[in-house]
Design a protein around this motif. Structure first.
Motif, PDB file in Angstrom:
ATOM      1  N   ASP A   1       0.824  -1.203   0.000  1.00  0.00           N
ATOM      2  CA  ASP A   1       0.000   0.000   0.000  1.00  0.00           C
ATOM      3  C   ASP A   1       0.863   1.259   0.000  1.00  0.00           C
TER       4      ASP A   1
ATOM      5  N   THR B   1      -5.655   1.195   2.468  1.00  0.00           N
ATOM      6  CA  THR B   1      -5.041   0.090   3.204  1.00  0.00           C
ATOM      7  C   THR B   1      -5.845  -1.182   2.994  1.00  0.00           C
ATOM      8  N   ARG B   2      -5.150  -2.277   2.832  1.00  0.00           N
ATOM      9  CA  ARG B   2      -5.807  -3.566   2.616  1.00  0.00           C
ATOM     10  C   ARG B   2      -6.083  -4.243   3.954  1.00  0.00           C
TER      11      ARG B   2
END
Length: 334
Positions: free
Chosen positions: A195, A287-288
């Motif tokens: 990210d 953000t993952r």
């Protein structure tokens, strides 16, 4: 874009190269060519960054839209690269650190928190905070309003060579009972390296400049969620035994230091996991999910094995005394 990555083989640099290739960028890397073979499609420039003549020869008369620099040591090296590239690169992204802020960090601090002193011509890297701040000054000296300073927080995800999550995954892999630093509800703030890479490349494409605190949202996860999610994605049969920090300190067990939860004296520092990241989020940082970060980190470890210990830090193998851990675990069984 035509992107030059100074580094490109470890952790952040490797993630940036992969993200740039996925975007369809034309990627060049500059490094010593010793750690890994270049990724397919990458133009590899070979040079020792501490040798200005070597760097000059490797760069030749090349021009790029953007450069991203991952250097973490003597600021003089950053300064020399920035000066060499100033007239033929549009944007300079520097992977900096929240460490450039003066200690102790204020709770909820943003980009305007006080900074340490740094020397862009410095040749010493013993003080990480001063070296990173010197690197920032070296970049802005040559690139001014074309420089992005990404002040990263705790960076996790695949290729992590600091050892935080790889170390925890290997501990959990052993099964049985494993000590964890209470309380489980302690909030953590982190960012997946991929990210960070995606955001820095997007900033380069847009010509975004300035200093940004770059990490995940405060309060998004807790330590308990981190470790229980790690158990879920790996399937390890491990029991977490949560021990109070004062008990860990009494037994000489520094658990929590690896995640910035406590200092060597056992105290809990302020400002480590509650940074204000509203500026980066407003500029498109995403953000993952934690589960994806942990699953992909475990898949990488299984495929490539543990990363080589960093030369500038103690080996993770020395972080915890297994016998001391067992003695404390034995106390919890009575």
């Amino acid at each position: 874009m035509k992107v030059l990555v100074l580094g490109g083989t470890h952790h952040v640099g490797r993630a940036i190269v992969e993200a740039a290739l996925e975007r369809g960028d034309e990627v060049s890397t500059l490094n010593r060519g010793l750690s890994r073979d270049p990724a397919p499609g990458v133009r590899a420039l070979i040079a020792d960054r501490t040798d200005p003549d070597s760097v000059r020869r490797a760069l030749g008369d090349g021009e790029w839209d953007a450069v991203i620099d991952t250097w973490a040591w003597a600021p003089r090296v950053v300064r020399e690269a920035a000066r060499l590239l100033a007239g033929r690169v549009g944007h300079y992204g520097y992977v900096s650190s929240r460490g450039v802020h003066r200690w102790p960090w204020p709770p909820g601090a943003d980009e305007h928190a006080p900074l340490v002193d740094g020397d862009p011509a410095g040749t010493d890297d013993a003080d990480y905070a001063a070296a990173k701040r010197g690197g920032e000054l070296a970049v802005t000296e040559s690139f001014g309003e074309r420089a992005l300073l990404a002040r990263a927080g705790m960076i996790l995800g695949p290729y992590e060579d600091v050892g935080r999550i790889p170390w925890w995954l290997r501990r959990l892999e052993k099964g049985g009972r494993v000590l964890a630093p209470a309380p489980a509800g302690t909030p953590l703030q982190y960012l997946d390296v991929r990210d960070l890479a995606t955001w820095m490349l997007s900033c380069a494409e847009r010509g975004l400049a300035g200093a940004f605190t770059v990490t995940g949202s405060p309060g998004a996860i807790t330590l308990g969620e981190l470790l229980t999610t790690a158990l879920e994605v790996t399937g390890f049969d491990t029991e977490l035994v949560w021990a109070p920090p004062e008990l860990l300190l009494r037994h000489g067990l520094p658990l929590g230091m690896e995640l910035g939860l406590r200092l060597p004296d056992g105290s809990a520092p302020s400002g480590m996991h509650d940074a204000d990241v509203s500026a980066a989020l407003a500029e498109g940082l995403t953000t993952r999910p934690l589960r994806e970060t942990l699953a992909d980190t475990w898949a990488w470890l299984q495929a490539e094995g543990d990363p080589a210990p960093r030369t500038d830090a103690p080996s993770p193998d020395t972080w915890l005394d297994a016998a001391a851990e067992q003695r404390l675990l034995d106390q919890f069984s009575h």
